[in-house]
Design a protein around this motif. Structure first.
Motif, PDB file in Angstrom:
ATOM      1  N   ALA A   1      15.159   8.324  -1.219  1.00 18.69           N
ATOM      2  CA  ALA A   1      14.995   7.337  -1.890  1.00 18.69           C
ATOM      3  C   ALA A   1      13.915   6.493  -1.773  1.00 18.69           C
ATOM      4  O   ALA A   1      13.729   5.003  -2.199  1.00 18.69           O
ATOM      5  CB  ALA A   1      16.147   6.563  -2.037  1.00 18.69           C
ATOM      6  N   HIS A   2      12.838   6.743  -0.816  1.00 23.73           N
ATOM      7  CA  HIS A   2      12.040   5.994  -0.406  1.00 23.73           C
ATOM      8  C   HIS A   2      10.857   6.898   0.090  1.00 23.73           C
ATOM      9  O   HIS A   2      10.475   7.258   1.369  1.00 23.73           O
ATOM     10  CB  HIS A   2      12.154   4.954   0.921  1.00 23.73           C
ATOM     11  CG  HIS A   2      11.209   4.147   1.362  1.00 23.73           C
ATOM     12  ND1 HIS A   2      11.497   3.163   2.182  1.00 23.73           N
ATOM     13  CD2 HIS A   2       9.869   4.163   1.290  1.00 23.73           C
ATOM     14  CE1 HIS A   2      10.416   2.397   2.371  1.00 23.73           C
ATOM     15  NE2 HIS A   2       9.437   3.317   1.914  1.00 23.73           N
ATOM     16  N   LEU A   3      10.034   7.794  -0.772  1.00 22.17           N
ATOM     17  CA  LEU A   3       8.922   8.446  -0.503  1.00 22.17           C
ATOM     18  C   LEU A   3       7.615   8.270  -1.105  1.00 22.17           C
ATOM     19  O   LEU A   3       7.526   7.972  -2.142  1.00 22.17           O
ATOM     20  CB  LEU A   3       9.162   9.973  -1.022  1.00 22.17           C
ATOM     21  CG  LEU A   3       8.256  11.244  -0.671  1.00 22.17           C
ATOM     22  CD1 LEU A   3       9.142  12.348  -0.384  1.00 22.17           C
ATOM     23  CD2 LEU A   3       7.235  11.245  -1.787  1.00 22.17           C
ATOM     24  N   HIS A   4       6.653   8.242  -0.036  1.00 24.85           N
ATOM     25  CA  HIS A   4       5.306   7.862  -0.693  1.00 24.85           C
ATOM     26  C   HIS A   4       4.311   9.009  -0.367  1.00 24.85           C
ATOM     27  O   HIS A   4       4.543   9.849   0.464  1.00 24.85           O
ATOM     28  CB  HIS A   4       4.638   6.625   0.336  1.00 24.85           C
ATOM     29  CG  HIS A   4       5.249   5.655   0.631  1.00 24.85           C
ATOM     30  ND1 HIS A   4       5.511   4.482  -0.328  1.00 24.85           N
ATOM     31  CD2 HIS A   4       6.220   5.197   1.787  1.00 24.85           C
ATOM     32  CE1 HIS A   4       6.295   3.606  -0.144  1.00 24.85           C
ATOM     33  NE2 HIS A   4       6.645   3.761   1.191  1.00 24.85           N
ATOM     34  N   TYR A   5       3.634   9.239  -1.554  1.00 26.98           N
ATOM     35  CA  TYR A   5       2.493  10.401  -1.394  1.00 26.98           C
ATOM     36  C   TYR A   5       1.093   9.761  -1.724  1.00 26.98           C
ATOM     37  O   TYR A   5       0.723   9.542  -2.581  1.00 26.98           O
ATOM     38  CB  TYR A   5       2.865  11.246  -2.601  1.00 26.98           C
ATOM     39  CG  TYR A   5       1.921  12.552  -2.360  1.00 26.98           C
ATOM     40  CD1 TYR A   5       1.658  13.259  -1.099  1.00 26.98           C
ATOM     41  CD2 TYR A   5       1.460  13.427  -3.493  1.00 26.98           C
ATOM     42  CE1 TYR A   5       0.897  14.295  -0.762  1.00 26.98           C
ATOM     43  CE2 TYR A   5       0.874  14.587  -3.348  1.00 26.98           C
ATOM     44  CZ  TYR A   5       0.562  14.987  -2.220  1.00 26.98           C
ATOM     45  OH  TYR A   5      -0.282  16.412  -1.926  1.00 26.98           O
TER      46      TYR A   5
ATOM     47  N   GLY B   1       7.529  -0.507  -7.003  1.00 25.61           N
ATOM     48  CA  GLY B   1       7.637  -0.583  -5.643  1.00 25.61           C
ATOM     49  C   GLY B   1       7.229   0.792  -5.002  1.00 25.61           C
ATOM     50  O   GLY B   1       6.917   1.612  -5.633  1.00 25.61           O
ATOM     51  N   GLU B   2       7.337   0.862  -3.564  1.00 26.06           N
ATOM     52  CA  GLU B   2       7.849  -0.255  -2.759  1.00 26.06           C
ATOM     53  C   GLU B   2       6.591  -1.199  -2.707  1.00 26.06           C
ATOM     54  O   GLU B   2       5.629  -0.932  -2.694  1.00 26.06           O
ATOM     55  CB  GLU B   2       7.887   0.538  -1.426  1.00 26.06           C
ATOM     56  CG  GLU B   2       8.354  -0.352  -0.345  1.00 26.06           C
ATOM     57  CD  GLU B   2       7.996   0.213   1.165  1.00 26.06           C
ATOM     58  OE1 GLU B   2       7.079   0.997   1.446  1.00 26.06           O
ATOM     59  OE2 GLU B   2       8.864  -0.099   2.346  1.00 26.06           O
ATOM     60  N   PHE B   3       6.962  -2.542  -2.570  1.00 32.89           N
ATOM     61  CA  PHE B   3       6.145  -3.772  -2.002  1.00 32.89           C
ATOM     62  C   PHE B   3       6.576  -4.190  -0.878  1.00 32.89           C
ATOM     63  O   PHE B   3       7.740  -4.118  -0.431  1.00 32.89           O
ATOM     64  CB  PHE B   3       6.116  -4.609  -3.274  1.00 32.89           C
ATOM     65  CG  PHE B   3       7.351  -5.453  -3.891  1.00 32.89           C
ATOM     66  CD1 PHE B   3       7.825  -6.220  -2.949  1.00 32.89           C
ATOM     67  CD2 PHE B   3       7.803  -5.048  -4.902  1.00 32.89           C
ATOM     68  CE1 PHE B   3       9.050  -6.898  -3.209  1.00 32.89           C
ATOM     69  CE2 PHE B   3       8.876  -5.710  -5.380  1.00 32.89           C
ATOM     70  CZ  PHE B   3       9.618  -6.698  -4.671  1.00 32.89           C
TER      71      PHE B   3
ATOM     72  N   SER C   1      12.672   8.798   3.407  1.00 27.20           N
ATOM     73  CA  SER C   1      11.825   9.275   4.572  1.00 27.20           C
ATOM     74  C   SER C   1      10.812   8.202   4.916  1.00 27.20           C
ATOM     75  O   SER C   1      10.289   8.226   6.049  1.00 27.20           O
ATOM     76  CB  SER C   1      11.114  10.512   3.974  1.00 27.20           C
ATOM     77  OG  SER C   1      10.263  10.311   2.768  1.00 27.20           O
ATOM     78  N   ASP C   2      10.314   7.180   3.807  1.00 26.25           N
ATOM     79  CA  ASP C   2       9.169   6.247   3.989  1.00 26.25           C
ATOM     80  C   ASP C   2       8.053   7.016   4.791  1.00 26.25           C
ATOM     81  O   ASP C   2       7.818   6.818   5.828  1.00 26.25           O
ATOM     82  CB  ASP C   2       9.774   5.418   4.973  1.00 26.25           C
ATOM     83  CG  ASP C   2       8.416   4.181   4.864  1.00 26.25           C
ATOM     84  OD1 ASP C   2       7.685   4.421   4.140  1.00 26.25           O
ATOM     85  OD2 ASP C   2       8.767   3.138   5.844  1.00 26.25           O
ATOM     86  N   THR C   3       7.498   8.044   3.998  1.00 26.20           N
ATOM     87  CA  THR C   3       6.195   8.742   4.565  1.00 26.20           C
ATOM     88  C   THR C   3       4.885   8.027   4.375  1.00 26.20           C
ATOM     89  O   THR C   3       3.977   8.069   3.448  1.00 26.20           O
ATOM     90  CB  THR C   3       5.836  10.094   3.558  1.00 26.20           C
ATOM     91  OG1 THR C   3       6.375   9.818   2.173  1.00 26.20           O
ATOM     92  CG2 THR C   3       7.156  11.003   4.243  1.00 26.20           C
TER      93      THR C   3
HETATM   94 ZN   LIG Z   1       7.581   2.678   2.770  1.00 28.16          ZN
END
Ligand SMILES: [Zn+2]
Length: 294
Positions: free
Chosen positions: A27-31, A126-128, A237-239
């Motif tokens: 629920a928290h993935l950045h690419y 988001g994420e912000f 994951s917060d990548t």
């Molecule tokens: Zn993040």
């Protein structure tokens, strides 16, 4: 003595708790931009697939990475990964510090929402970040919260507990996924208070201080909260840097280990069902609970 024997038996049971083996919703993935060369699309999808991740909240700085994930319909389908696209507020690193009062970011979000993606409309914002919670009252922060509530968009917010109160005051009907559930170590009693106050608040658990004890198992206080209110939490994951992509599979294995300490129904909710329900992923597309995912 009987109490001691019981405690020892409990400890032994926990020590041997099998890892959770079902599907994962990240629920928290950045690419982000800097990940795309070292980790091209086939590589990130392969990592998700090996980790048993079956759906992701995708967002990126700038939004190009999200658009790439959401455009690769054949590749994501082949990897068994559903992409839930979010609009990020950042074109570049400078935007982290001023977005809440930057009208051009409000305009950019409206433009992205109007364009949508090949995987479907954007489902959230988001994420912000808000490094100073008073900025939750900035004009663009207020307007984006109200937009989210009006359009049913989920908000992924990396903020402190005070900012949760402020953001919710702008738009009480909004759903917020609280990234990290208080990365500064918000006391767990305060987390409980906010969950009680805002029924649509959810907590994402990456980097949450105190979640795990020194031995790598869930701390007793968090085991209790997650067991009592599993419908309120998600994993991610917060990548945010490439090191998180390096360790993606190990991180998901760590999640599986502590999820395995929870009652199985609670583990499955946190691992998969809460995210799947929030974004209406079709139950028919879900693997059966008993199917091996790896
Ligand atoms: Zn993040």
């Amino acid at each position: 003595m009987r109490g001691l024997v019981f405690l020892l038996a409990m400890a032994a049971a926990l020590a041997h708790a099998a890892p959770y083996e079902g599907p994962l919703f990240d629920a928290h993935l950045h690419y982000n931009e800097e990940a795309r060369t070292p980790y091209p699309l086939p590589e990130v999808l392969a990592r998700m697939q090996r980790a048993g991740v079956r759906a992701i909240v995708a967002n990126s700085r700038p939004n190009t990475g999200t658009r790439d994930l959401a455009s690769a319909l054949d590749a994501t389908r082949a990897a068994g990964v559903s992409v839930v696209p979010f609009v990020r507020l950042y074109r570049n690193r400078a935007d982290y510090n001023g977005w809440f009062a930057d009208e051009s970011i409000h305009a950019m979000v409206l433009d992205e929402l109007a364009r949508g993606t090949p995987a479907g409309p954007f489902r959230g914002i988001g994420e912000f970040h808000l490094y100073d919670s008073a900025n939750a009252d900035g004009p663009v922060a207020r307007r984006l919260m109200q937009l989210a509530a009006e359009r049913g968009l989920v908000v992924l917010a990396h903020v402190d507990d005070d900012a949760i109160d402020r953001l919710m005051a702008h738009a009480p009907a909004a759903t917020i996924i609280w990234a990290h559930t208080g990365i500064g170590g918000t006391p767990i009693e305060r987390v409980r208070q906010l969950l009680a106050r805002y029924p649509k608040l959810r907590g994402e658990l990456s980097y949450r201080p105190g979640l795990l004890a020194a031995d790598g198992r869930l701390s007793p206080a968090w085991r209790a909260l997650l067991s009592e209110q599993p419908e309120r939490f998600l994993i991610g994951s917060d990548t945010w840097i490439n090191a998180r992509w390096d360790g993606y599979e190990a991180l998901m294995a760590e999640y599986r280990a502590w999820l395995g300490e929870l009652p199985p129904a609670a583990a499955r909710r946190i691992a998969w069902e809460n995210g799947a329900a929030m974004f209406g992923l079709m139950p028919t597309s879900l693997p059966s609970p008993d199917a091996p995912t790896r």
